[in-house]
Design a protein around this motif. Structure first.
Motif, short mmCIF file in Angstrom:
data_model
loop_
_atom_site.label_atom_id
_atom_site.label_comp_id
_atom_site.label_asym_id
_atom_site.label_seq_id
_atom_site.Cartn_x
_atom_site.Cartn_y
_atom_site.Cartn_z
N PRO A 1 0.84 -1.21 0.00
CA PRO A 1 0.00 0.00 0.00
C PRO A 1 0.87 1.25 0.00
O PRO A 1 2.03 1.20 0.41
CB PRO A 1 -0.80 -0.12 1.30
CG PRO A 1 -0.01 -1.05 2.16
CD PRO A 1 0.77 -1.94 1.25
N LEU A 2 0.30 2.34 -0.50
CA LEU A 2 1.02 3.60 -0.46
C LEU A 2 1.21 4.02 0.99
O LEU A 2 0.27 3.96 1.79
CB LEU A 2 0.26 4.68 -1.23
CG LEU A 2 0.15 4.47 -2.74
CD1 LEU A 2 -0.71 5.55 -3.35
CD2 LEU A 2 1.51 4.45 -3.39
N SER A 3 2.38 4.43 1.33
CA SER A 3 2.66 4.80 2.72
C SER A 3 2.20 6.23 3.00
O SER A 3 1.87 7.00 2.10
CB SER A 3 4.15 4.68 3.02
OG SER A 3 4.86 5.69 2.31
N SER A 4 2.21 6.57 4.27
CA SER A 4 1.83 7.93 4.66
C SER A 4 2.85 8.94 4.15
O SER A 4 2.54 10.11 3.99
CB SER A 4 1.69 8.03 6.18
OG SER A 4 2.93 7.65 6.79
N ILE A 5 4.05 8.49 3.86
CA ILE A 5 5.07 9.39 3.32
C ILE A 5 4.72 9.79 1.89
O ILE A 5 4.83 10.94 1.50
CB ILE A 5 6.46 8.72 3.34
CG1 ILE A 5 6.87 8.47 4.79
CG2 ILE A 5 7.50 9.55 2.62
CD1 ILE A 5 8.11 7.63 4.95
N ALA A 6 4.29 8.82 1.10
CA ALA A 6 3.95 9.09 -0.30
C ALA A 6 2.61 9.80 -0.41
O ALA A 6 2.32 10.42 -1.41
CB ALA A 6 3.91 7.78 -1.09
N GLY A 7 1.77 9.69 0.59
CA GLY A 7 0.47 10.32 0.55
C GLY A 7 -0.57 9.44 -0.10
O GLY A 7 -0.32 8.29 -0.43
#
Length: 128
Positions: free
Chosen positions: A95-101
């Motif tokens: 999954p897309l991380s919170s860093i990538a948004g």
């Protein structure tokens, strides 16, 4: 992380993955079969009117293509225009991380075995 079967496609020369569980069929169309309804395009396919998405906001403006991937989620259908279909593959999806948004239309990323390219996995839920 999850392991899923995906269909690898190219849209405007960029490779992306579509979960097989959402793919109904791959179809060919003719330009005269595409109609404008308001601001969107639609096609009559197998006695159903399906909205068409070209995904230009994600992948840029592409050349005209006549290959469609019909998608389904919760009984609703639409289709996306693709350049080519590369086939089916089992991949690990992160999954897309919170860093990538959070990116609308993308549910995660995968790195297919053997090539090292990062490939987005389309989120069919947001398209339909």
């Amino acid at each position: 992380m999850a392991i899923i079967d995906v269909m690898m496609v190219h849209i405007n020369g960029m490779r992306c993955a579509i979960p097989i569980s959402n793919v109904v069929e791959v179809a060919q169309t003719r330009p005269e079969a595409i109609h404008r309804i308001g601001n969107t395009e639609a096609i009559l396919l197998r006695d159903q009117t399906l909205p068409m998405h070209r995904l230009e906001d994600m992948f840029g403006r592409a050349e005209k293509s006549n290959t469609l991937v019909v998608l389904q989620n919760d009984g609703r259908r639409c289709c996306i225009v693709v350049d080519t279909v590369d086939g089916q593959q089992e991949v690990v999806v992160k999954p897309l991380s919170s860093i990538a948004g959070n990116c609308r239309g993308i549910s995660g990323i995968t790195i297919p075995p053997g090539d090292g390219d990062v490939v987005p996995v389309l989120d069919v839920n947001t398209m339909i």
